[in-house]
Enzyme design. Structure first.
Site, PDB file in Angstrom:
ATOM      1  N   TYR A 172       0.824  -1.223   0.000  1.00 42.52           N
ATOM      2  CA  TYR A 172       0.000   0.000   0.000  1.00 42.52           C
ATOM      3  C   TYR A 172       0.853   1.266   0.000  1.00 42.52           C
ATOM      4  CZ  TYR A 172      -4.213  -2.716   0.188  1.00 42.52           C
ATOM      5  OH  TYR A 172      -5.217  -3.585  -0.149  1.00 42.52           O
ATOM      6  N   ASN A 200     -13.182   2.781  -5.214  1.00 35.31           N
ATOM      7  CA  ASN A 200     -11.753   3.076  -5.362  1.00 35.31           C
ATOM      8  C   ASN A 200     -11.170   3.674  -4.086  1.00 35.31           C
ATOM      9  OD1 ASN A 200     -12.199   2.238  -7.923  1.00 35.31           O
ATOM     10  ND2 ASN A 200     -12.183   4.278  -8.855  1.00 35.31           N
ATOM     11  N   HIS A 232     -14.619   1.164  -0.033  1.00 38.71           N
ATOM     12  CA  HIS A 232     -13.502   0.278   0.312  1.00 38.71           C
ATOM     13  C   HIS A 232     -12.339   1.011   0.961  1.00 38.71           C
ATOM     14  CE1 HIS A 232     -15.159  -2.802  -2.815  1.00 38.71           C
ATOM     15  NE2 HIS A 232     -15.814  -2.822  -1.675  1.00 38.71           N
ATOM     16  N   GLY A 272     -17.217   1.836 -14.834  1.00 34.50           N
ATOM     17  CA  GLY A 272     -15.935   1.155 -14.653  1.00 34.50           C
ATOM     18  C   GLY A 272     -15.847   0.196 -13.493  1.00 34.50           C
ATOM     19  N   THR A 273     -16.869  -0.622 -13.320  1.00 37.99           N
ATOM     20  CA  THR A 273     -16.766  -1.691 -12.311  1.00 37.99           C
ATOM     21  C   THR A 273     -17.280  -2.989 -12.896  1.00 37.99           C
ATOM     22  OG1 THR A 273     -17.567  -2.531 -10.180  1.00 37.99           O
ATOM     23  CG2 THR A 273     -18.918  -0.845 -11.223  1.00 37.99           C
TER      24      THR A 273
HETATM   25  N1  APR Z   1     -13.115   3.160 -18.525  1.00 36.01           N
HETATM   26  C1  APR Z   1     -14.178   2.543 -17.928  1.00 36.01           C
HETATM   27  N2  APR Z   1     -14.151   1.273 -17.516  1.00 36.01           N
HETATM   28  C2  APR Z   1     -13.013   0.575 -17.706  1.00 36.01           C
HETATM   29  C3  APR Z   1     -11.860   1.132 -18.320  1.00 36.01           C
HETATM   30  C4  APR Z   1     -11.949   2.492 -18.748  1.00 36.01           C
HETATM   31  N3  APR Z   1     -10.930   3.109 -19.323  1.00 36.01           N
HETATM   32  N4  APR Z   1     -10.892   0.180 -18.347  1.00 36.01           N
HETATM   33  C5  APR Z   1     -11.417  -0.925 -17.767  1.00 36.01           C
HETATM   34  N5  APR Z   1     -12.688  -0.702 -17.395  1.00 36.01           N
HETATM   35  C6  APR Z   1     -13.627  -1.603 -16.714  1.00 36.01           C
HETATM   36  C7  APR Z   1     -13.423  -3.088 -16.949  1.00 36.01           C
HETATM   37  O1  APR Z   1     -14.065  -3.494 -18.155  1.00 36.01           O
HETATM   38  C8  APR Z   1     -14.093  -3.686 -15.708  1.00 36.01           C
HETATM   39  O2  APR Z   1     -15.484  -3.891 -15.911  1.00 36.01           O
HETATM   40  O3  APR Z   1     -13.459  -1.426 -15.326  1.00 36.01           O
HETATM   41  C9  APR Z   1     -13.894  -2.599 -14.651  1.00 36.01           C
HETATM   42  C10 APR Z   1     -12.850  -2.930 -13.625  1.00 36.01           C
HETATM   43  O4  APR Z   1     -13.289  -4.025 -12.862  1.00 36.01           O
HETATM   44  P1  APR Z   1     -12.471  -4.534 -11.608  1.00 36.01           P
HETATM   45  O5  APR Z   1     -11.016  -4.611 -11.981  1.00 36.01           O
HETATM   46  O6  APR Z   1     -13.125  -5.760 -11.123  1.00 36.01           O
HETATM   47  O7  APR Z   1     -12.596  -3.348 -10.551  1.00 36.01           O
HETATM   48  P2  APR Z   1     -13.774  -3.064  -9.524  1.00 36.01           P
HETATM   49  O8  APR Z   1     -15.083  -3.482 -10.067  1.00 36.01           O
HETATM   50  O9  APR Z   1     -13.608  -1.663  -9.073  1.00 36.01           O
HETATM   51  O10 APR Z   1     -13.361  -4.029  -8.330  1.00 36.01           O
HETATM   52  C11 APR Z   1     -14.108  -4.023  -7.166  1.00 36.01           C
HETATM   53  O11 APR Z   1     -12.550  -5.481  -6.037  1.00 36.01           O
HETATM   54  O12 APR Z   1     -10.330  -6.013  -5.628  1.00 36.01           O
HETATM   55  C12 APR Z   1     -11.486  -5.430  -5.114  1.00 36.01           C
HETATM   56  O13 APR Z   1     -11.681  -3.851  -3.416  1.00 36.01           O
HETATM   57  C13 APR Z   1     -11.262  -3.999  -4.747  1.00 36.01           C
HETATM   58  O14 APR Z   1     -12.696  -2.081  -5.059  1.00 36.01           O
HETATM   59  C14 APR Z   1     -12.192  -3.245  -5.679  1.00 36.01           C
HETATM   60  C15 APR Z   1     -13.267  -4.255  -5.956  1.00 36.01           C
END
Ligand code: APR
Length: 223
Positions: A47, A81, A98, A164-165
């Site tokens: 971290y 995030n 988170h 973006g999740t």
């Molecule tokens: N713009 C928008 N979306 C995007 C981009 C972009 N430039 N690049 C990638 N993505 C999308 C991917 O297609 C995916 O659906 O962002 C998403 C990222 O997904 P994850 O990596 O799973 O991230 P997230 O959903 O935030 O993860 C949730 O998991 O590891 C834990 O605690 C951590 O907060 C995190 C949680």
């Protein structure tokens, strides 16, 4: 609601796009209660590096568009995030589900949270009760303290936007289930996540362009 994807174009890697590894580590090694118990030095170092990396990142057009939206709407950003790019972009109501990379927390009392800015946390750094400090991050295996507040906001929302999740991590992913089925929903992601819902508009593209298009659609159709 935002996830790692909104910060991707600011140079911060997403989790599930990285081939199961987060900056070279198994996520469970560095972001779980077990990982912390097994090797606190590794977790702190991990971290400390993420903090350094996030310090040099700048908000992108996606964060900025959401911040600008406050001129026209009451906006609350619920983010998964741990970076603070939404705040840097100018968003004034941001809920971190988170946690926050720029805060430390006591490992015996969840109420003892300290702003640390860009400082490192190292083994031996203690809270005022004498216990080791840890990052103020919600790890796998821990409760999500802000979930109830976020669920209340989702339930009352007139418009719900997801940017973006992957919607793969619970309970955060269940936030969308609290939204009224009638409420218009926008999903912005180059890879639209699977979810069951009604009344939604998908923008299959990156945040820097997709958020602006979704907002324009909102203005043209829903006001
Ligand atoms: N713009 C928008 N979306 C995007 C981009 C972009 N430039 N690049 C990638 N993505 C999308 C991917 O297609 C995916 O659906 O962002 C998403 C990222 O997904 P994850 O990596 O799973 O991230 P997230 O959903 O935030 O993860 C949730 O998991 O590891 C834990 O605690 C951590 O907060 C995190 C949680």
């Amino acid at each position: 609601m935002t996830g790692a994807g909104i910060s991707a174009e600011s140079g911060l890697k997403t989790f599930r796009d990285a081939g199961g590894l987060w900056e070279g580590h198994d996520v469970m090694e560095v972001a779980s209660v077990e990982g912390w118990r097994r090797n606190p030095a590794l977790v702190l170092d991990f971290y400390n590096q993420r903090r350094k990396q996030a310090m040099s990142a700048q908000p992108n057009a996606g964060h900025l568009a959401l911040a600008q939206l406050e001129k026209e709407f009451d906006v609350t950003v619920v983010t998964q995030n741990i970076d603070t790019l939404h705040e840097q972009a100018g968003s004034t109501r941001v809920i971190h589900l988170h946690g926050n990379l720029f805060q430390s927390k006591s490992s015996v009392d969840d109420n003892l949270i300290y702003d640390i800015g860009e400082k490192e946390i190292n083994v031996g750094d203690k809270c005022e009760k004498g216990s080791q400090l840890r990052p103020n991050i919600v790890w796998f295996g821990e409760m999500v303290p802000m979930m109830e507040v976020a669920a209340g906001i989702a339930a009352e929302s007139d418009i719900f936007m997801v940017v973006g999740t992957s919607l793969a991590v619970y309970p955060a992913a269940s936030l969308i289930d609290f939204v009224n089925p009638e409420t218009p929903k926008y999903i912005i992601d180059p890879k639209i996540p699977e979810f069951y819902g009604t009344n939604f508009y998908s923008f299959e593209e990156v945040a820097s362009t997709g958020v602006k298009k979704a907002i324009q659609h909102l203005r043209d159709n829903l006001i």
